[in-house]
Write a protein that holds these residues in place. Structure first.
Motif, PDB file in Angstrom:
ATOM      1  N   GLY A  30      -0.920 -19.448  -0.079  1.00 59.09           N
ATOM      2  CA  GLY A  30       0.471 -19.909  -0.105  1.00 59.09           C
ATOM      3  C   GLY A  30       1.517 -18.839  -0.269  1.00 59.09           C
ATOM      4  N   LEU A  31       0.970 -17.649   0.075  1.00 52.23           N
ATOM      5  CA  LEU A  31       1.618 -16.314  -0.160  1.00 52.23           C
ATOM      6  C   LEU A  31       1.622 -15.393   0.941  1.00 52.23           C
ATOM      7  CD1 LEU A  31       0.975 -15.232  -3.973  1.00 52.23           C
ATOM      8  CD2 LEU A  31       2.937 -16.573  -2.910  1.00 52.23           C
ATOM      9  N   LYS A  32       2.795 -14.809   1.490  1.00 54.15           N
ATOM     10  CA  LYS A  32       2.793 -13.929   2.693  1.00 54.15           C
ATOM     11  C   LYS A  32       2.442 -12.700   2.264  1.00 54.15           C
ATOM     12  CE  LYS A  32       5.491 -12.569   6.460  1.00 54.15           C
ATOM     13  NZ  LYS A  32       6.860 -12.676   7.272  1.00 54.15           N
ATOM     14  N   TRP A  33       1.285 -12.096   2.805  1.00 59.94           N
ATOM     15  CA  TRP A  33       0.928 -10.713   2.447  1.00 59.94           C
ATOM     16  C   TRP A  33       0.917  -9.678   3.490  1.00 59.94           C
ATOM     17  CZ3 TRP A  33      -1.593  -9.479  -2.312  1.00 59.94           C
ATOM     18  CH2 TRP A  33      -1.655 -10.627  -2.822  1.00 59.94           C
ATOM     19  N   CYS A  34       1.704  -8.414   3.339  1.00 62.06           N
ATOM     20  CA  CYS A  34       2.091  -7.586   4.378  1.00 62.06           C
ATOM     21  C   CYS A  34       0.993  -6.357   4.035  1.00 62.06           C
ATOM     22  CB  CYS A  34       3.542  -7.339   4.280  1.00 62.06           C
ATOM     23  SG  CYS A  34       4.415  -8.645   4.730  1.00 62.06           S
ATOM     24  N   ASN A  38      -1.878   4.154   4.419  1.00 64.12           N
ATOM     25  CA  ASN A  38      -2.007   5.301   3.764  1.00 64.12           C
ATOM     26  C   ASN A  38      -0.947   6.476   4.425  1.00 64.12           C
ATOM     27  OD1 ASN A  38      -3.326   8.080   3.896  1.00 64.12           O
ATOM     28  ND2 ASN A  38      -4.602   7.181   2.454  1.00 64.12           N
ATOM     29  N   ASP A  39      -0.468   7.181   3.584  1.00 61.64           N
ATOM     30  CA  ASP A  39       0.876   8.119   4.249  1.00 61.64           C
ATOM     31  C   ASP A  39       0.248   9.203   5.057  1.00 61.64           C
ATOM     32  OD1 ASP A  39       2.628   6.906   2.790  1.00 61.64           O
ATOM     33  OD2 ASP A  39       2.732   7.934   0.994  1.00 61.64           O
ATOM     34  N   LYS A  40      -1.072   9.529   4.895  1.00 60.19           N
ATOM     35  CA  LYS A  40      -1.383  10.573   5.905  1.00 60.19           C
ATOM     36  C   LYS A  40      -2.359  10.028   6.973  1.00 60.19           C
ATOM     37  CE  LYS A  40      -2.195  14.049   2.219  1.00 60.19           C
ATOM     38  NZ  LYS A  40      -3.259  14.928   1.534  1.00 60.19           N
ATOM     39  N   THR A  41      -3.192   8.891   6.738  1.00 62.24           N
ATOM     40  CA  THR A  41      -3.991   8.498   7.846  1.00 62.24           C
ATOM     41  C   THR A  41      -3.029   7.359   8.792  1.00 62.24           C
ATOM     42  OG1 THR A  41      -5.026   6.883   6.680  1.00 62.24           O
ATOM     43  CG2 THR A  41      -6.223   8.971   6.416  1.00 62.24           C
ATOM     44  N   LYS A  42      -2.342   6.915   7.959  1.00 61.69           N
ATOM     45  CA  LYS A  42      -1.387   5.723   8.593  1.00 61.69           C
ATOM     46  C   LYS A  42      -2.207   4.366   8.937  1.00 61.69           C
ATOM     47  CE  LYS A  42       1.980   8.895   8.777  1.00 61.69           C
ATOM     48  NZ  LYS A  42       3.117   8.666   7.891  1.00 61.69           N
ATOM     49  N   LYS A  43      -3.451   4.452   8.050  1.00 59.19           N
ATOM     50  CA  LYS A  43      -4.222   3.236   8.285  1.00 59.19           C
ATOM     51  C   LYS A  43      -3.681   2.372   7.102  1.00 59.19           C
ATOM     52  CE  LYS A  43      -8.065   5.542  10.749  1.00 59.19           C
ATOM     53  NZ  LYS A  43      -9.441   5.949  10.726  1.00 59.19           N
ATOM     54  N   VAL A  44      -4.216   0.988   7.462  1.00 61.20           N
ATOM     55  CA  VAL A  44      -4.003  -0.019   6.244  1.00 61.20           C
ATOM     56  C   VAL A  44      -5.055   0.385   5.087  1.00 61.20           C
ATOM     57  CG1 VAL A  44      -4.464  -2.422   5.822  1.00 61.20           C
ATOM     58  CG2 VAL A  44      -3.422  -1.823   7.957  1.00 61.20           C
ATOM     59  N   ASN A  45      -4.184   0.497   3.996  1.00 60.24           N
ATOM     60  CA  ASN A  45      -5.197   0.777   2.751  1.00 60.24           C
ATOM     61  C   ASN A  45      -4.982  -0.466   1.853  1.00 60.24           C
ATOM     62  OD1 ASN A  45      -2.453   1.018   1.674  1.00 60.24           O
ATOM     63  ND2 ASN A  45      -2.749   3.097   1.113  1.00 60.24           N
ATOM     64  N   GLY A  46      -4.198  -1.678   2.157  1.00 60.84           N
ATOM     65  CA  GLY A  46      -3.955  -2.718   1.253  1.00 60.84           C
ATOM     66  C   GLY A  46      -3.157  -3.666   1.839  1.00 60.84           C
ATOM     67  N   TYR A  47      -2.756  -4.610   0.944  1.00 56.66           N
ATOM     68  CA  TYR A  47      -1.588  -5.401   1.138  1.00 56.66           C
ATOM     69  C   TYR A  47      -0.688  -5.786   0.010  1.00 56.66           C
ATOM     70  CZ  TYR A  47      -4.514  -6.304   5.293  1.00 56.66           C
ATOM     71  OH  TYR A  47      -5.166  -6.006   6.318  1.00 56.66           O
ATOM     72  N   LYS A  48       0.489  -6.177   0.203  1.00 61.87           N
ATOM     73  CA  LYS A  48       1.309  -6.530  -0.887  1.00 61.87           C
ATOM     74  C   LYS A  48       2.224  -8.043  -0.584  1.00 61.87           C
ATOM     75  CE  LYS A  48       5.176  -3.961   1.139  1.00 61.87           C
ATOM     76  NZ  LYS A  48       6.162  -2.826   0.954  1.00 61.87           N
TER      77      LYS A  48
END
Length: 297
Positions: A30-34, A38-48
């Motif tokens: 029921g929540l929208k996760w974005c 990672n600042d260096k690799t620019k790869k996804v490191n999680g969701y908020k």
């Protein structure tokens, strides 16, 4: 009484979007996760995501949730936040968050109390806590509070009326003073008189709630404050001791240079403090006790 909490919960069944590290927002529980990167690799490191003012972060298989429980429930932290409201707040939060909140581990909690008093006369008496002087709290180019940073916890007191007006553009009709204790739960648990705050469920244990209220008051009482003691009742040694303990810079150096006599000086100071006729200090202490007792209902 509770304000900011920091909790974490290990998820057993992650959505496919997380397992595949999708770079697009998705709906889960029921929540929208974005995605976060990672600042260096620019790869996804999680969701908020967020639930009103509560911030939720998903890192690996762990959800971290933090911010003010009272502000989430009441919209502010200048009104009383009593035990029964805490129980209701957690019940409602449990129905919204994507996990059993009562089973979540809690590793940080802030507790506070508000009294209807001018902050400056209270703060002007503060000298030190465990030998450390307070750090000014600044806002809008004005000092509105004082904070002690210690290794195991932080303590602060401030003009809540000013803070609300400055940060929230809300003008309150009365002067409010707020006193807070910020502490990592490991420092409540790994000691002789352990309170035992491990999961969110412990926050609604009535006995532990009372112990946290006592902990908050105890920290206030430990703050070294300017004393109003009639000098005519003191001998020369007692006058010297009073002057020494009311000047934190000299006291700090004295403790280093004369550690062998510091204990005796402290004993003398503790004795003469009982002669204090500072009715204002006693009154503030009683007001804090009264309002903390009210939060138990």
């Amino acid at each position: 009484m509770y304000d900011t909490i920091k909790i974490k919960y290990r998820v057993t069944n992650l959505p496919i979007e997380v397992l595949e590290q999708k770079e697009k927002p998705f709906i889960w529980k029921g929540l929208k996760w974005c995605p976060t990167y990672n600042d260096k690799t620019k790869k996804v490191n999680g969701y908020k995501t967020s639930v009103s003012n509560l911030d939720l972060r998903l890192k690996g298989n762990t959800i971290f949730c933090n911010n003010s429980l009272q502000k989430w429930y009441m919209g502010n932290n200048y009104e009383p936040f009593i035990y029964s409201q805490v129980v209701d707040a957690l019940l409602k939060l449990d129905s919204i968050l994507p996990f059993n909140i009562y089973e979540a581990n809690i590793h940080y909690v802030a507790v506070g109390v508000v009294i209807e008093e001018e902050a400056k006369p209270i703060l002007d008496t503060w000298l030190s806590l465990n030998g450390k002087p307070p750090i000014p709290m600044l806002g809008a180019n004005k000092q509105y509070g004082k904070k002690f940073y210690l290794s195991d916890y932080n303590v602060k007191g401030y003009d809540k009326t000013f803070e609300v007006k400055t940060h929230n553009r809300i003008k309150l009709s009365k002067p409010l003073f707020r006193f807070e204790l910020e502490i990592y739960t490991r420092n409540l648990n790994k000691r002789k008189n352990s309170i035992g705050i491990y999961t969110v469920k412990d926050l609604i244990d009535k006995e532990k709630y009372k112990m946290l209220a006592d902990e908050l008051l105890n920290k206030y009482e430990k703050i070294e404050k300017k004393q109003s003691i009639p000098l005519s009742k003191l001998n020369n040694k007692e006058k010297e001791t009073l002057a020494l303990f009311q000047n934190q810079e000299i006291l700090k150096q004295y403790k280093i240079d004369h550690f062998e006599t510091f204990g005796n000086r402290r004993t003398v100071y503790n004795r003469i403090k009982k002669l204090s006729n500072n009715k204002h200090l006693n009154y503030i202490n009683e007001q804090l006790k009264k309002n903390l007792k009210y939060t138990l209902f």
